[in-house]
Write a protein that holds these residues in place. Sequence first.
Motif, PDB file in Angstrom:
ATOM      1  N   LEU A   1       4.276 -55.923  -0.241  1.00  0.00           N
ATOM      2  CA  LEU A   1       3.079 -55.079  -0.187  1.00  0.00           C
ATOM      3  C   LEU A   1       1.858 -55.957  -0.383  1.00  0.00           C
ATOM      4  N   SER A   2       0.856 -55.772   0.472  1.00  0.00           N
ATOM      5  CA  SER A   2      -0.385 -56.524   0.330  1.00  0.00           C
ATOM      6  C   SER A   2      -1.555 -55.557   0.313  1.00  0.00           C
ATOM      7  N   PHE A   3      -2.369 -55.672  -0.742  1.00  0.00           N
ATOM      8  CA  PHE A   3      -3.543 -54.830  -0.917  1.00  0.00           C
ATOM      9  C   PHE A   3      -4.803 -55.682  -1.037  1.00  0.00           C
ATOM     10  N   GLU A   4      -4.877 -56.784  -0.326  1.00  0.00           N
ATOM     11  CA  GLU A   4      -6.017 -57.689  -0.437  1.00  0.00           C
ATOM     12  C   GLU A   4      -7.325 -56.957  -0.152  1.00  0.00           C
TER      13      GLU A   4
ATOM     14  N   SER B   1       7.295 -62.815  -6.059  1.00  0.00           N
ATOM     15  CA  SER B   1       6.061 -63.517  -5.746  1.00  0.00           C
ATOM     16  C   SER B   1       4.901 -62.547  -5.952  1.00  0.00           C
ATOM     17  N   LEU B   2       3.979 -62.925  -6.820  1.00  0.00           N
ATOM     18  CA  LEU B   2       2.800 -62.103  -7.108  1.00  0.00           C
ATOM     19  C   LEU B   2       1.552 -62.918  -6.796  1.00  0.00           C
ATOM     20  N   ASP B   3       0.606 -62.310  -6.113  1.00  0.00           N
ATOM     21  CA  ASP B   3      -0.636 -62.997  -5.774  1.00  0.00           C
ATOM     22  C   ASP B   3      -1.820 -62.189  -6.293  1.00  0.00           C
TER      23      ASP B   3
ATOM     24  N   HIS C   1       7.496 -59.145  -3.080  1.00  0.00           N
ATOM     25  CA  HIS C   1       6.267 -59.907  -2.860  1.00  0.00           C
ATOM     26  C   HIS C   1       5.102 -58.920  -2.926  1.00  0.00           C
ATOM     27  N   LEU C   2       4.232 -59.088  -3.925  1.00  0.00           N
ATOM     28  CA  LEU C   2       3.089 -58.200  -4.107  1.00  0.00           C
ATOM     29  C   LEU C   2       1.808 -59.009  -4.090  1.00  0.00           C
TER      30      LEU C   2
ATOM     31  N   MET D   1      13.418 -67.160  -9.324  1.00  0.00           N
ATOM     32  CA  MET D   1      12.159 -67.750  -8.880  1.00  0.00           C
ATOM     33  C   MET D   1      11.033 -66.810  -9.212  1.00  0.00           C
ATOM     34  N   LYS D   2      10.050 -67.312  -9.916  1.00  0.00           N
ATOM     35  CA  LYS D   2       8.859 -66.536 -10.230  1.00  0.00           C
ATOM     36  C   LYS D   2       7.663 -67.379  -9.868  1.00  0.00           C
TER      37      LYS D   2
END
Length: 178
Positions: free
Chosen positions: A83-86, A144-146, A113-114, A173-174
């Motif tokens: 999910l991408s909420f950029e 994976s968190l961005d 992946h967020l 993996m973090k």
Amino acid sequence: NSSTLEHAISLGFNMQSCRALNLDCDDDVTNAEMALLVQWLESTKLVTTLDLTFDGCDDLGDAGLRALGRGFGSAKRLTSLGLSFESCGDVGVRGVKALARGLRAAKKLADVHLRFEKCQLVGNAGMKSLGRGLGDAKRLTILSLDFYWNETLGDAGIKALGQGLGASKTCGMKSLGR
């Protein structure tokens, strides 16, 4: 004037055997349209992979994330989520908390992946909620968190995330982008 999400979901209702949805939405998705996605998730029991990009959707906020979080309860086979909420300026702590509650319901999630890049309303409290929600994920192996360019996120949020994730014994993996 229909959005990309409306078109994809209308097609999806005709494809009940769909196992994966990869969708890059226009920047006009709203909270109300997110309810369509939830209806599709509830009607399609076979989805294993969901990869959705909502970058720049100014009308998408906490209410849309709450709806999406509720939908994860129906996604019993979901193993991979992106999910991408950029730059979704209205996405905040309440939405992330609801999303995290929903992630707890997706018991088979292994790959998450967020992206909350430039979502200034998420902050430390949102990180704490994500840690709690994802820490319960028994099958989580990739995370994976961005949170790049999130000026409201500080050491307290990173610490809270780590404490919540400490419950996950399987996540090998973090990675965190900030």
